[in-house]
Motif scaffolding. Structure first.
Motif, mmCIF file in Angstrom:
data_model
loop_
_atom_site.group_PDB
_atom_site.id
_atom_site.type_symbol
_atom_site.label_atom_id
_atom_site.label_comp_id
_atom_site.label_asym_id
_atom_site.label_seq_id
_atom_site.Cartn_x
_atom_site.Cartn_y
_atom_site.Cartn_z
ATOM 1 N N ILE A 56 -32.652 34.039 11.537
ATOM 2 C CA ILE A 56 -33.011 33.326 10.191
ATOM 3 C C ILE A 56 -32.112 31.768 10.369
ATOM 4 O O ILE A 56 -32.760 30.735 10.049
ATOM 5 C CB ILE A 56 -32.367 33.919 8.988
ATOM 6 C CG1 ILE A 56 -33.263 34.992 8.736
ATOM 7 C CG2 ILE A 56 -32.311 32.866 7.690
ATOM 8 C CD1 ILE A 56 -33.000 36.189 7.567
ATOM 9 N N THR A 57 -30.908 31.820 10.908
ATOM 10 C CA THR A 57 -30.355 30.559 11.096
ATOM 11 C C THR A 57 -30.795 29.752 12.039
ATOM 12 O O THR A 57 -30.285 28.568 12.103
ATOM 13 C CB THR A 57 -28.702 30.811 11.160
ATOM 14 O OG1 THR A 57 -28.559 31.478 12.243
ATOM 15 C CG2 THR A 57 -28.049 31.510 10.104
ATOM 16 N N ARG A 58 -31.510 30.307 13.075
ATOM 17 C CA ARG A 58 -31.888 29.475 14.202
ATOM 18 C C ARG A 58 -33.389 29.284 14.123
ATOM 19 O O ARG A 58 -34.057 29.174 15.024
ATOM 20 C CB ARG A 58 -31.435 30.050 15.361
ATOM 21 C CG ARG A 58 -29.772 30.217 15.608
ATOM 22 C CD ARG A 58 -29.668 30.768 16.855
ATOM 23 N NE ARG A 58 -29.889 32.340 16.624
ATOM 24 C CZ ARG A 58 -29.719 33.026 17.663
ATOM 25 N NH1 ARG A 58 -29.516 32.591 19.012
ATOM 26 N NH2 ARG A 58 -30.118 34.430 17.614
ATOM 27 N N LEU A 87 -37.456 34.412 6.250
ATOM 28 C CA LEU A 87 -36.321 34.651 5.153
ATOM 29 C C LEU A 87 -37.217 35.745 3.968
ATOM 30 O O LEU A 87 -36.804 36.775 3.886
ATOM 31 C CB LEU A 87 -35.883 33.516 4.156
ATOM 32 C CG LEU A 87 -34.667 32.916 4.604
ATOM 33 C CD1 LEU A 87 -34.759 31.503 4.035
ATOM 34 C CD2 LEU A 87 -33.445 33.514 4.211
ATOM 35 N N LEU A 94 -30.611 22.248 1.832
ATOM 36 C CA LEU A 94 -30.657 22.805 3.055
ATOM 37 C C LEU A 94 -29.475 23.438 3.640
ATOM 38 O O LEU A 94 -29.433 24.518 4.014
ATOM 39 C CB LEU A 94 -31.286 21.848 4.016
ATOM 40 C CG LEU A 94 -30.900 21.999 5.530
ATOM 41 C CD1 LEU A 94 -32.179 22.993 5.789
ATOM 42 C CD2 LEU A 94 -30.926 21.008 6.472
ATOM 43 N N GLN A 124 -28.867 27.387 4.425
ATOM 44 C CA GLN A 124 -28.704 27.988 5.715
ATOM 45 C C GLN A 124 -27.470 29.078 5.649
ATOM 46 O O GLN A 124 -27.284 29.923 6.243
ATOM 47 C CB GLN A 124 -28.320 26.795 6.558
ATOM 48 C CG GLN A 124 -27.758 27.016 8.071
ATOM 49 C CD GLN A 124 -28.892 27.442 8.987
ATOM 50 O OE1 GLN A 124 -30.119 27.355 8.543
ATOM 51 N NE2 GLN A 124 -28.394 27.874 10.177
ATOM 52 N N GLY A 127 -28.496 32.260 4.155
ATOM 53 C CA GLY A 127 -29.438 33.025 5.310
ATOM 54 C C GLY A 127 -28.449 33.705 6.276
ATOM 55 O O GLY A 127 -29.069 34.535 6.673
ATOM 56 N N GLU A 128 -27.420 33.296 6.656
ATOM 57 C CA GLU A 128 -26.284 33.868 7.322
ATOM 58 C C GLU A 128 -26.178 35.323 6.692
ATOM 59 O O GLU A 128 -25.791 36.364 7.541
ATOM 60 C CB GLU A 128 -25.097 33.354 7.632
ATOM 61 C CG GLU A 128 -25.070 31.907 8.163
ATOM 62 C CD GLU A 128 -23.700 31.219 8.041
ATOM 63 O OE1 GLU A 128 -22.914 31.901 7.764
ATOM 64 O OE2 GLU A 128 -23.849 30.088 8.466
ATOM 65 N N THR A 130 -30.953 36.350 -0.551
ATOM 66 C CA THR A 130 -32.068 36.140 0.151
ATOM 67 C C THR A 130 -33.096 35.128 -0.444
ATOM 68 O O THR A 130 -33.495 33.926 -0.094
ATOM 69 C CB THR A 130 -32.729 37.078 1.125
ATOM 70 O OG1 THR A 130 -31.805 37.952 1.382
ATOM 71 C CG2 THR A 130 -33.871 36.486 1.959
ATOM 72 N N SER A 173 -31.694 31.788 -1.142
ATOM 73 C CA SER A 173 -31.883 30.866 -0.003
ATOM 74 C C SER A 173 -33.238 30.255 0.280
ATOM 75 O O SER A 173 -33.604 29.484 0.422
ATOM 76 C CB SER A 173 -31.405 31.788 1.259
ATOM 77 O OG SER A 173 -31.801 31.324 2.331
ATOM 78 N N LEU A 174 -34.211 31.284 -0.200
ATOM 79 C CA LEU A 174 -35.520 31.127 0.084
ATOM 80 C C LEU A 174 -36.040 29.816 -0.828
ATOM 81 O O LEU A 174 -36.681 28.887 -0.502
ATOM 82 C CB LEU A 174 -36.470 32.338 -0.434
ATOM 83 C CG LEU A 174 -37.915 32.376 0.181
ATOM 84 C CD1 LEU A 174 -37.987 31.965 1.651
ATOM 85 C CD2 LEU A 174 -38.361 33.654 -0.046
ATOM 86 N N ILE A 202 -34.574 26.659 0.394
ATOM 87 C CA ILE A 202 -35.522 25.996 1.634
ATOM 88 C C ILE A 202 -36.667 25.529 1.213
ATOM 89 O O ILE A 202 -37.128 24.468 1.603
ATOM 90 C CB ILE A 202 -35.520 27.124 2.873
ATOM 91 C CG1 ILE A 202 -34.048 27.738 3.287
ATOM 92 C CG2 ILE A 202 -36.429 26.673 4.036
ATOM 93 C CD1 ILE A 202 -33.310 26.686 3.950
ATOM 94 N N ASP A 209 -26.263 26.207 15.015
ATOM 95 C CA ASP A 209 -27.172 27.280 14.783
ATOM 96 C C ASP A 209 -28.481 26.616 14.252
ATOM 97 O O ASP A 209 -29.753 27.115 14.801
ATOM 98 C CB ASP A 209 -26.777 28.182 13.603
ATOM 99 C CG ASP A 209 -26.170 29.367 14.224
ATOM 100 O OD1 ASP A 209 -26.008 29.525 15.499
ATOM 101 O OD2 ASP A 209 -25.396 30.020 13.448
ATOM 102 N N LEU A 210 -28.361 25.798 13.327
ATOM 103 C CA LEU A 210 -29.503 25.218 12.573
ATOM 104 C C LEU A 210 -30.749 24.562 13.634
ATOM 105 O O LEU A 210 -31.607 24.620 13.562
ATOM 106 C CB LEU A 210 -29.218 24.184 11.547
ATOM 107 C CG LEU A 210 -30.309 23.561 10.504
ATOM 108 C CD1 LEU A 210 -30.958 24.768 9.895
ATOM 109 C CD2 LEU A 210 -29.797 22.391 9.969
#
Lengths: 318, 251
Positions: free
Chosen positions: A59-61, A72, B18, B22, B25-26, B41, B44-45, B48, B238-239
């Motif tokens: 998810i993070t990548r 997600l 963002l 992110q 999302g972790e 989640t 987060s969604l 995003i 990561d991103l």
């Protein structure tokens, strides 16, 4: 209840299943039926929850915002599947905490496929395409299974899984239409996920211990080998469209049977992973157990708060 | 660029979504319960999703052939304009909820004003976001109350998180030069005017949660100018991993 009465109830019960009637939680059911369903439904629920981990790993990548959002949403769907499968299981008289205990102690199993690592982005495509594809073949017949709550949960699960599978295939298609590096990434993912996907259908019919009883209760409609064959027949042409090759030198279409013949599955690897010694068994279990243990103070707080609130309400009312 | 100030103004709003999205999302698959996992989640969604709308708009300022992903993934660290609060790590669930709530209260105030912006795209994104952000605030606010007024342990953990994150709150109300420029045109929002209402609202909820309001008057800022905390580089590693490792490809 006398033995004769139980036998009578069992006969009525089996006749209802034979007539395609649904068994509901409050209906009488043989103890073995209850236990078999607790085992299978919880195993399915655990698979959804553990299955969140290898995909959550990306998810993070995720390589684009669109893919990040889709992933997600997909992992969230899986959590949702877990939630209503646990709920279906709870109607059989077992609590969610007991089910978690069984998972965390290693007593309950989950799908072995999630003990393989997701090391590239293409693995997210391969999981959608192959793993969800195999899951659908396993699960579609369960929409008509005899236990009502399970059958109804499966209708929704299958709809969402089929969406996930198309999404996964689309990731693969994009990679295969991309640069040579992207196509190589797709091929590498297929190489690593192909055999474990075939193992998802379980041991061969000769080795499978639960098949006969499960057929009778409509927990299974086809045998492991039949389902595996169906998966292979369906998937090979899809790989051809992608232009990547299935890592099985013995794979070829058999004109006489109308099916693909395929090479020998490495059952030693299957049992090794089932018994807890796959590449990520320890990591998956550690992640689940840590989430549960680290979350204990949060769950305790929620309980304590709810109690305080209800006491306050009582005090206000009196 | 024709309208540099507006571009940066959009980033100043969108980057918060963002980076917080992110961070959340972790946590996917690691929440304290299945229900909270799903909710986090979901938040987060939402974030995003909002980010995509803003960046699709922002990409137009970068010229032809630029997309939301160029904006999201291919900037240097000092070109991200999010506040420091949202990049803070998921130390424990108390921090996650404190960070969320301290941001959500501000975020909702901003959306409620931004929906009246003269810029119809920003107004439309804000209008759509209000419902989502109201839910986020209700969720995080409820958890602050549960944890603050739950057990002794949860109270201590919640207090610790509030104490640690409090120093990042003032930055929410700071305006950059670009913010002022865009606000003068009736497009941007004068966020400095929310400050009092924000602290009133947050303070009231923290009191209800039996938590102590931090007295510290020392605040830290810099994110809005592109000066981030030590955490940011790792978050971006990561991103941006895929876009940096495999440049110029479609996914």
């Amino acid at each position: 209840m006398s033995e004769k009465e139980v036998k009578n109830l069992e006969e009525i019960f089996e006749a209802r299943i034979a007539r395609d009637e649904k068994i509901e939680p409050k209906d009488w059911m043989p103890e073995k039926y209850r236990q078999t369903h607790i085992r299978q439904i919880s195993q399915h629920a655990h698979s959804e929850i553990v299955g969140m981990l290898p995909e959550g790993n990306w998810i993070t990548r995720a390589p684009s915002l669109r893919r990040k959002a889709a992933l997600l949403a997909k992992v969230q769907d899986e959590a949702g599947h877990g939630l209503y499968l646990y709920s279906a299981c709870e109607t059989l008289g077992i609590s969610r905490n007991e089910l978690y205990d069984q998972l965390h102690s290693g007593k309950a199993k989950y799908s072995s496929i999630f003990n393989y690592p997701t090391i590239t982005w293409a693995d997210i495509g391969a999981i959608g395409w192959l793993v969800d594809g195999a899951a659908i073949i396993n699960q579609v017949p369960l929409c008509n299974t005899s236990f009502g709550p399970y059958a109804r949960a499966m209708v929704r699960v299958c709809k969402e899984e089929s969406f996930h599978q198309r999404q996964g295939y689309e990731i693969m298609l994009t990679l295969c239409n991309g640069t040579p590096e992207q196509k190589a990434m797709a091929q590498d993912a297929l190489n690593r996920w192909w055999w474990p996907s075939l193992m998802m259908f379980g041991p061969t019919d000769a080795e499978s211990v639960h098949t006969a009883q499960s057929m009778k209760w409509k927990l299974k409609r086809k045998t492991n080998d039949e389902l595996r064959q169906q998966f292979i027949d369906q998937t090979v042409p899809q790989a051809d469209i992608l232009g990547i090759s299935i890592p099985d030198p013995d794979l070829k279409f058999n004109k006489e049977t109308g099916h693909y013949d395929f090479g020998a599955i490495d059952w030693d690897e299957f049992w090794q992973v089932v018994k807890g010694h796959g590449p990520c068994n320890k990591e998956r279990m550690n992640a689940r157990v840590s989430a549960w243990e680290n979350g204990e103070w949060v769950r305790d707080a929620a309980m304590a708060y709810a109690e305080k609130q209800s006491k306050k309400k009582v005090a206000q009312a009196s | 660029m024709e309208n540099q100030a507006l571009y940066k103004y959009i980033l100043g709003i969108a980057d918060n979504s963002l980076i917080l999205g992110q961070r959340l999302g972790e946590l996917c698959g690691h929440g304290p319960s299945l229900e909270t996992d799903i909710a986090l989640t979901n938040i987060s969604l939402d974030l995003i999703g909002q980010t995509r709308s803003y960046y699709q708009y922002a990409a137009k300022f970068l010229g032809e052939n630029k997309t939301e992903d160029d904006v999201a993934f291919l900037r240097l660290e000092n070109e991200y304009l999010n506040v420091l609060l949202v990049e803070q790590p998921n130390t424990h669930f108390g921090y996650v909820m404190a960070r969320q709530y301290l941001f959500d209260v501000f975020h909702l105030m901003l959306m409620e004003e931004l929906q009246h912006s003269k810029d119809i795209t920003l107004a439309a994104i804000a209008r759509k976001g209000i419902k989502e952000v109201s839910y986020h605030k209700r969720f995080s606010g409820d958890w602050i109350k549960r944890l603050g007024d739950g057990t002794e342990e949860s109270h201590a953990k919640m207090q610790e998180a509030i104490n640690d994150l409090w120093r990042f709150t003032e930055e929410l109300f700071q305006m950059t030069e670009d913010d002022r420029l865009v606000t003068g045109e009736g497009v941007g929002i004068d966020i400095s005017k929310f400050k009092e209402a924000y602290y009133d609202e947050v303070t009231a909820l923290l009191r209800e949660a039996t938590l102590t309001i931090p007295e510290s008057k020392f605040f830290i800022s810099g994110g809005k100018e592109g000066r981030h905390s030590e955490h940011m580089g790792y978050l971006l590693a990561d991103l941006q991993y895929m876009q940096r490792t495999y440049p110029n490809m479609s996914w």
